[in-house]
Design a protein around this motif. Sequence first.
Motif, PDB file in Angstrom:
ATOM      1  N   ALA A 173       0.912   4.026  -2.825  1.00  0.00           N
ATOM      2  CA  ALA A 173       0.768   5.502  -2.348  1.00  0.00           C
ATOM      3  C   ALA A 173       1.772   6.335  -3.105  1.00  0.00           C
ATOM      4  O   ALA A 173       1.959   7.450  -3.318  1.00  0.00           O
ATOM      5  CB  ALA A 173       0.642   5.449  -0.957  1.00  0.00           C
ATOM      6  N   GLU A 174       2.406   5.927  -2.547  1.00  0.00           N
ATOM      7  CA  GLU A 174       4.087   6.970  -3.160  1.00  0.00           C
ATOM      8  C   GLU A 174       4.235   6.928  -4.424  1.00  0.00           C
ATOM      9  O   GLU A 174       4.346   8.175  -5.276  1.00  0.00           O
ATOM     10  CB  GLU A 174       5.671   6.658  -2.161  1.00  0.00           C
ATOM     11  CG  GLU A 174       5.479   7.156  -0.449  1.00  0.00           C
ATOM     12  CD  GLU A 174       6.554   6.165  -0.712  1.00  0.00           C
ATOM     13  OE1 GLU A 174       7.430   5.252  -1.178  1.00  0.00           O
ATOM     14  OE2 GLU A 174       6.703   6.243   0.617  1.00  0.00           O
TER      15      GLU A 174
ATOM     16  N   ARG B 231       1.303   7.293   2.790  1.00  0.00           N
ATOM     17  CA  ARG B 231       0.505   5.609   3.047  1.00  0.00           C
ATOM     18  C   ARG B 231      -0.825   6.198   4.554  1.00  0.00           C
ATOM     19  O   ARG B 231      -1.458   5.426   3.836  1.00  0.00           O
ATOM     20  CB  ARG B 231       1.248   4.967   3.512  1.00  0.00           C
ATOM     21  CG  ARG B 231       1.988   5.284   4.855  1.00  0.00           C
ATOM     22  CD  ARG B 231       2.695   4.123   5.695  1.00  0.00           C
ATOM     23  NE  ARG B 231       2.348   2.894   5.892  1.00  0.00           N
ATOM     24  CZ  ARG B 231       2.701   2.272   6.496  1.00  0.00           C
ATOM     25  NH1 ARG B 231       2.544   3.347   8.098  1.00  0.00           N
ATOM     26  NH2 ARG B 231       2.035   1.298   7.312  1.00  0.00           N
TER      27      ARG B 231
ATOM     28  N   THR C  83       1.234  -1.316  -0.060  1.00  0.00           N
ATOM     29  CA  THR C  83       0.149   0.151  -0.021  1.00  0.00           C
ATOM     30  C   THR C  83       0.675   1.250  -0.122  1.00  0.00           C
ATOM     31  O   THR C  83       0.771   2.159  -0.875  1.00  0.00           O
ATOM     32  CB  THR C  83      -0.581  -0.040   1.249  1.00  0.00           C
ATOM     33  OG1 THR C  83      -1.881  -1.152   1.360  1.00  0.00           O
ATOM     34  CG2 THR C  83      -1.592   0.780   1.506  1.00  0.00           C
ATOM     35  N   THR C  84       1.777   1.498   1.008  1.00  0.00           N
ATOM     36  CA  THR C  84       2.702   2.287   0.430  1.00  0.00           C
ATOM     37  C   THR C  84       3.430   2.856  -0.299  1.00  0.00           C
ATOM     38  O   THR C  84       3.245   3.584  -1.717  1.00  0.00           O
ATOM     39  CB  THR C  84       3.786   1.838   1.413  1.00  0.00           C
ATOM     40  OG1 THR C  84       3.085   1.815   2.957  1.00  0.00           O
ATOM     41  CG2 THR C  84       5.332   3.308   2.569  1.00  0.00           C
TER      42      THR C  84
ATOM     43  N   TYR D 126      -4.424   4.101   3.820  1.00  0.00           N
ATOM     44  CA  TYR D 126      -5.089   2.810   4.914  1.00  0.00           C
ATOM     45  C   TYR D 126      -5.926   3.380   5.283  1.00  0.00           C
ATOM     46  O   TYR D 126      -7.177   3.317   5.553  1.00  0.00           O
ATOM     47  CB  TYR D 126      -3.821   3.187   5.732  1.00  0.00           C
ATOM     48  CG  TYR D 126      -3.034   2.190   5.398  1.00  0.00           C
ATOM     49  CD1 TYR D 126      -3.625   0.781   5.309  1.00  0.00           C
ATOM     50  CD2 TYR D 126      -1.801   2.277   5.275  1.00  0.00           C
ATOM     51  CE1 TYR D 126      -2.472  -0.247   5.370  1.00  0.00           C
ATOM     52  CE2 TYR D 126      -0.798   1.639   4.971  1.00  0.00           C
ATOM     53  CZ  TYR D 126      -1.364   0.141   4.682  1.00  0.00           C
ATOM     54  OH  TYR D 126      -0.239  -0.704   4.821  1.00  0.00           O
TER      55      TYR D 126
END
Length: 84
Positions: A28-29, A35, A24-25, A39
Amino acid sequence: MSRPKKALTPEQVKQRLRMQGTTTTQWAEARGYTRNEVYRVLNGQAKAHYGKAHDIAVALGMKLPDDQPTSPEEPRNPQKRAAA
């Protein structure tokens, strides 16, 4: 005539990310989000009705883009659904 695309559930989004081998990080980036913002959308803390949270939900596939038409059988307005 093609059917409108259905929005994914948070679990479906998480499963898709796992299958792609993306955290997920990382997701997102790569898209310029934090993140924590992602989330919050995934866990339902941000309702994503408008703004950045809405943009994230659309990018994740959890919400349909505003310009995508809905079928007459599935009106967007819940009050119309109850009246039908």
